[in-house]
Design a protein around this motif. Structure first.
Motif, PDB file in Angstrom:
ATOM      1  N   ALA A 145       0.823  -1.215   0.000  1.00 39.01           N
ATOM      2  CA  ALA A 145       0.000   0.000   0.000  1.00 39.01           C
ATOM      3  C   ALA A 145       0.855   1.262   0.000  1.00 39.01           C
ATOM      4  CB  ALA A 145      -0.937  -0.003   1.200  1.00 39.01           C
ATOM      5  N   ASP A 146       2.091   1.177   0.500  1.00 39.07           N
ATOM      6  CA  ASP A 146       2.966   2.350   0.579  1.00 39.07           C
ATOM      7  C   ASP A 146       3.749   2.594  -0.702  1.00 39.07           C
ATOM      8  OD1 ASP A 146       2.128   2.610   3.210  1.00 39.07           O
ATOM      9  OD2 ASP A 146       3.832   1.483   4.012  1.00 39.07           O
ATOM     10  N   ASP A 147       3.628   1.690  -1.680  1.00 38.01           N
ATOM     11  CA  ASP A 147       4.410   1.826  -2.910  1.00 38.01           C
ATOM     12  C   ASP A 147       3.904   3.028  -3.712  1.00 38.01           C
ATOM     13  OD1 ASP A 147       5.482   1.442  -5.606  1.00 38.01           O
ATOM     14  OD2 ASP A 147       6.035  -0.552  -4.926  1.00 38.01           O
ATOM     15  N   PRO A 148       4.781   3.989  -4.047  1.00 35.01           N
ATOM     16  CA  PRO A 148       4.336   5.201  -4.752  1.00 35.01           C
ATOM     17  C   PRO A 148       4.229   5.042  -6.268  1.00 35.01           C
ATOM     18  CG  PRO A 148       6.672   5.372  -4.264  1.00 35.01           C
ATOM     19  CD  PRO A 148       6.206   4.062  -3.664  1.00 35.01           C
ATOM     20  N   LEU A 149       4.276   3.825  -6.772  1.00 32.66           N
ATOM     21  CA  LEU A 149       4.226   3.586  -8.216  1.00 32.66           C
ATOM     22  C   LEU A 149       3.045   4.312  -8.863  1.00 32.66           C
ATOM     23  CD1 LEU A 149       5.057   1.814 -10.795  1.00 32.66           C
ATOM     24  CD2 LEU A 149       3.253   0.265 -10.008  1.00 32.66           C
ATOM     25  N   THR A 150       3.329   4.960  -9.996  1.00 34.77           N
ATOM     26  CA  THR A 150       2.276   5.456 -10.874  1.00 34.77           C
ATOM     27  C   THR A 150       2.606   5.028 -12.298  1.00 34.77           C
ATOM     28  OG1 THR A 150       3.382   7.604 -11.178  1.00 34.77           O
ATOM     29  CG2 THR A 150       1.709   7.454  -9.444  1.00 34.77           C
ATOM     30  N   VAL A 151       1.569   4.701 -13.065  1.00 32.76           N
ATOM     31  CA  VAL A 151       1.746   4.207 -14.431  1.00 32.76           C
ATOM     32  C   VAL A 151       0.791   4.965 -15.349  1.00 32.76           C
ATOM     33  CG1 VAL A 151       1.657   2.204 -15.961  1.00 32.76           C
ATOM     34  CG2 VAL A 151       2.352   1.915 -13.580  1.00 32.76           C
ATOM     35  N   LEU A 216       9.241  -6.543  -5.234  1.00 28.54           N
ATOM     36  CA  LEU A 216       9.176  -6.033  -6.601  1.00 28.54           C
ATOM     37  C   LEU A 216       8.464  -4.678  -6.626  1.00 28.54           C
ATOM     38  CD1 LEU A 216       8.462  -9.351  -8.519  1.00 28.54           C
ATOM     39  CD2 LEU A 216      10.553  -7.968  -8.597  1.00 28.54           C
ATOM     40  N   ALA A 217       8.919  -3.794  -5.764  1.00 25.05           N
ATOM     41  CA  ALA A 217       8.367  -2.448  -5.698  1.00 25.05           C
ATOM     42  C   ALA A 217       8.645  -1.723  -7.006  1.00 25.05           C
ATOM     43  CB  ALA A 217       8.991  -1.688  -4.534  1.00 25.05           C
ATOM     44  N   GLY A 218       7.704  -0.876  -7.409  1.00 25.28           N
ATOM     45  CA  GLY A 218       7.893  -0.101  -8.625  1.00 25.28           C
ATOM     46  C   GLY A 218       7.685  -0.883  -9.900  1.00 25.28           C
ATOM     47  N   HIS A 219       7.220  -2.120  -9.809  1.00 23.52           N
ATOM     48  CA  HIS A 219       6.977  -2.971 -10.974  1.00 23.52           C
ATOM     49  C   HIS A 219       5.492  -3.334 -11.056  1.00 23.52           C
ATOM     50  CE1 HIS A 219      11.321  -3.436 -10.527  1.00 23.52           C
ATOM     51  NE2 HIS A 219      11.349  -3.871 -11.764  1.00 23.52           N
ATOM     52  N   LEU A 242       0.971  -3.546  -8.588  1.00 27.17           N
ATOM     53  CA  LEU A 242      -0.061  -3.465  -9.624  1.00 27.17           C
ATOM     54  C   LEU A 242      -0.123  -4.776 -10.392  1.00 27.17           C
ATOM     55  CD1 LEU A 242      -0.699  -0.440 -12.002  1.00 27.17           C
ATOM     56  CD2 LEU A 242      -0.954  -2.784 -12.805  1.00 27.17           C
ATOM     57  N   LEU A 243      -1.317  -5.339 -10.454  1.00 25.41           N
ATOM     58  CA  LEU A 243      -1.579  -6.554 -11.220  1.00 25.41           C
ATOM     59  C   LEU A 243      -2.579  -6.223 -12.312  1.00 25.41           C
ATOM     60  CD1 LEU A 243      -1.423  -9.659 -11.683  1.00 25.41           C
ATOM     61  CD2 LEU A 243      -3.284  -9.883 -10.008  1.00 25.41           C
ATOM     62  N   ALA A 244      -2.234  -6.576 -13.555  1.00 30.21           N
ATOM     63  CA  ALA A 244      -3.121  -6.318 -14.692  1.00 30.21           C
ATOM     64  C   ALA A 244      -3.391  -7.626 -15.412  1.00 30.21           C
ATOM     65  CB  ALA A 244      -2.499  -5.303 -15.645  1.00 30.21           C
ATOM     66  N   ALA A 245      -4.611  -7.769 -15.922  1.00 28.32           N
ATOM     67  CA  ALA A 245      -5.012  -8.991 -16.610  1.00 28.32           C
ATOM     68  C   ALA A 245      -5.840  -8.633 -17.831  1.00 28.32           C
ATOM     69  CB  ALA A 245      -5.830  -9.890 -15.671  1.00 28.32           C
ATOM     70  N   VAL A 246      -5.760  -9.472 -18.849  1.00 28.67           N
ATOM     71  CA  VAL A 246      -6.537  -9.226 -20.058  1.00 28.67           C
ATOM     72  C   VAL A 246      -7.990  -9.649 -19.886  1.00 28.67           C
ATOM     73  CG1 VAL A 246      -4.525  -9.464 -21.572  1.00 28.67           C
ATOM     74  CG2 VAL A 246      -5.954 -11.456 -21.082  1.00 28.67           C
ATOM     75  N   SER A 247      -8.264 -10.411 -18.829  1.00 23.58           N
ATOM     76  CA  SER A 247      -9.625 -10.891 -18.621  1.00 23.58           C
ATOM     77  C   SER A 247     -10.136 -10.407 -17.270  1.00 23.58           C
ATOM     78  CB  SER A 247      -9.666 -12.422 -18.720  1.00 23.58           C
ATOM     79  OG  SER A 247     -10.994 -12.889 -18.777  1.00 23.58           O
ATOM     80  N   ALA A 248     -11.177 -11.059 -16.759  1.00 26.43           N
ATOM     81  CA  ALA A 248     -11.888 -10.572 -15.579  1.00 26.43           C
ATOM     82  C   ALA A 248     -11.184 -10.963 -14.279  1.00 26.43           C
ATOM     83  CB  ALA A 248     -13.306 -11.140 -15.578  1.00 26.43           C
ATOM     84  N   GLU A 258      -7.865  -4.738  -2.540  1.00 26.10           N
ATOM     85  CA  GLU A 258      -8.227  -3.588  -1.718  1.00 26.10           C
ATOM     86  C   GLU A 258      -7.607  -3.700  -0.327  1.00 26.10           C
ATOM     87  OE1 GLU A 258     -12.477  -3.685  -1.909  1.00 26.10           O
ATOM     88  OE2 GLU A 258     -12.553  -2.361  -3.671  1.00 26.10           O
ATOM     89  N   GLU A 259      -7.633  -4.886   0.243  1.00 25.20           N
ATOM     90  CA  GLU A 259      -7.036  -5.099   1.563  1.00 25.20           C
ATOM     91  C   GLU A 259      -5.543  -4.827   1.544  1.00 25.20           C
ATOM     92  OE1 GLU A 259      -5.967  -8.826   4.518  1.00 25.20           O
ATOM     93  OE2 GLU A 259      -7.688  -9.019   3.171  1.00 25.20           O
ATOM     94  N   ALA A 260      -4.875  -5.267   0.473  1.00 25.75           N
ATOM     95  CA  ALA A 260      -3.418  -5.137   0.379  1.00 25.75           C
ATOM     96  C   ALA A 260      -2.975  -3.738  -0.018  1.00 25.75           C
ATOM     97  CB  ALA A 260      -2.884  -6.148  -0.634  1.00 25.75           C
ATOM     98  N   GLY A 261      -3.890  -2.962  -0.606  1.00 25.21           N
ATOM     99  CA  GLY A 261      -3.488  -1.670  -1.140  1.00 25.21           C
ATOM    100  C   GLY A 261      -2.870  -1.786  -2.519  1.00 25.21           C
ATOM    101  N   MET A 262      -3.197  -2.856  -3.234  1.00 19.65           N
ATOM    102  CA  MET A 262      -2.713  -3.067  -4.596  1.00 19.65           C
ATOM    103  C   MET A 262      -3.649  -2.389  -5.592  1.00 19.65           C
ATOM    104  SD  MET A 262      -1.741  -7.129  -4.587  1.00 19.65           S
ATOM    105  CE  MET A 262      -1.555  -7.100  -6.383  1.00 19.65           C
TER     106      MET A 262
END
Length: 285
Positions: A145-151, A216-219, A242-248, A258-262
């Protein structure tokens, strides 16, 4: 090393007849290999390692798969908990490359091998071998949750194509999932394929463990299928913000993110996406 693909003869049927009028022809086809991998773990010394898990996987990057599995299941904390990891022979058999022997470092806690943590995982499910609800859940050491990553969203929409371009095994078989580790500016760091989605993710994370790159902060992690609870949990265990998926995604995946702050992104296709958790990391302008 076992082969990732194999060849079989198939009967190809095309109801739109070919030029000579035939609707079927026999031809060779390339398949993704699916074989069991047994993971043994314990302290140094004869007879100290015991079978912990059997997972159905595509051969290749098996040491990373084993180490990643141990990390994402909360059984090791870092590469310092592993003294050695090597492919070895099965009982009274030649080396079939289907057994990984993991020797824990002195001081590393040995896992309690009981029915609740004795895994058999299929290529479609990495948690289905667990015998209790409590055994499904692990907690990360990393404050995601503290990771300042922006994409930038403009970067994110390019990732499915970049992931697909690196899927050599899928090109040959049409039957392999992929997981790709990317930087915030969209550079592909590592891509792994496997018949099991969870195995592909464990192969990426195991590489990061062995390369001492955790967290793997910042990734961000991009997966070729849907975003399940188990993939979200594995990403959290590795400190991926950040986790991204092509599907649902599933409902439980969203709850966990939400719990993890991801940040959790689904249906990443073309120039559209759904952001299910952590929208503050996405830059749209």
């Amino acid at each position: 090393m076992g082969r990732a693909t194999d060849r079989r003869r198939v009967l190809r049927i095309d109801l739109d007849a070919t030029a000579d009028g035939r609707t079927s022809v026999r031809r060779p086809d390339t398949l993704a290999v699916e074989e069991p991998l047994e993971i043994r773990v314990g302290a140094a010394g004869p007879g100290r390692r015991r079978p912990l898990a059997v997972t159905m996987r595509t051969p290749g990057d098996d040491l990373d798969l084993a180490v990643g599995f141990l990390l994402t299941e909360g059984l090791i904390r870092s590469t310092d908990d592993v003294r050695t990891a090597q492919l070895c022979a099965g009982a009274e058999t030649p080396n079939t490359y289907n057994v990984v022997d993991v020797v824990l470092a002195p001081g590393a806690p040995e896992p309690t091998i009981d029915p609740a943590r004795n895994f058999y995982t299929t290529s479609s499910c990495g948690v289905c071998g667990k015998a209790s609800i409590d055994a499904v859940r692990t907690r990360s050491l990393f404050p995601v949750a503290d990771d300042p990553l922006t994409v930038p969203a403009e970067v994110l929409v390019e990732l499915p194509e970049r992931l697909r371009a690196g899927q050599r095994g899928f090109d040959r078989t049409g039957g392999l999932h992929a997981a790709g580790l990317f930087t915030a500016d969209g550079e592909l760091v590592l891509l792994r394929e496997d018949v099991g989605r969870h195995n592909a993710v464990d192969k990426v994370i195991g590489w990061a463990v062995r390369e001492r790159r955790l967290p793997l902060a910042g990734h961000l992690l991009m997966v070729s299928g849907r975003a399940s609870f188990e993939l979200t949990q594995k990403a959290w265990m590795a400190g991926v913000p950040l986790l991204a998926a092509v599907s649902a995604p599933s409902s439980l995946a969203v709850d966990l993110a939400e719990e993890a702050g991801m940040t959790l992104v689904g249906f990443l296709r073309g120039r559209t996406m759904n952001v299910y958790a952590g929208p503050q990391r996405l830059v749209t302008r």
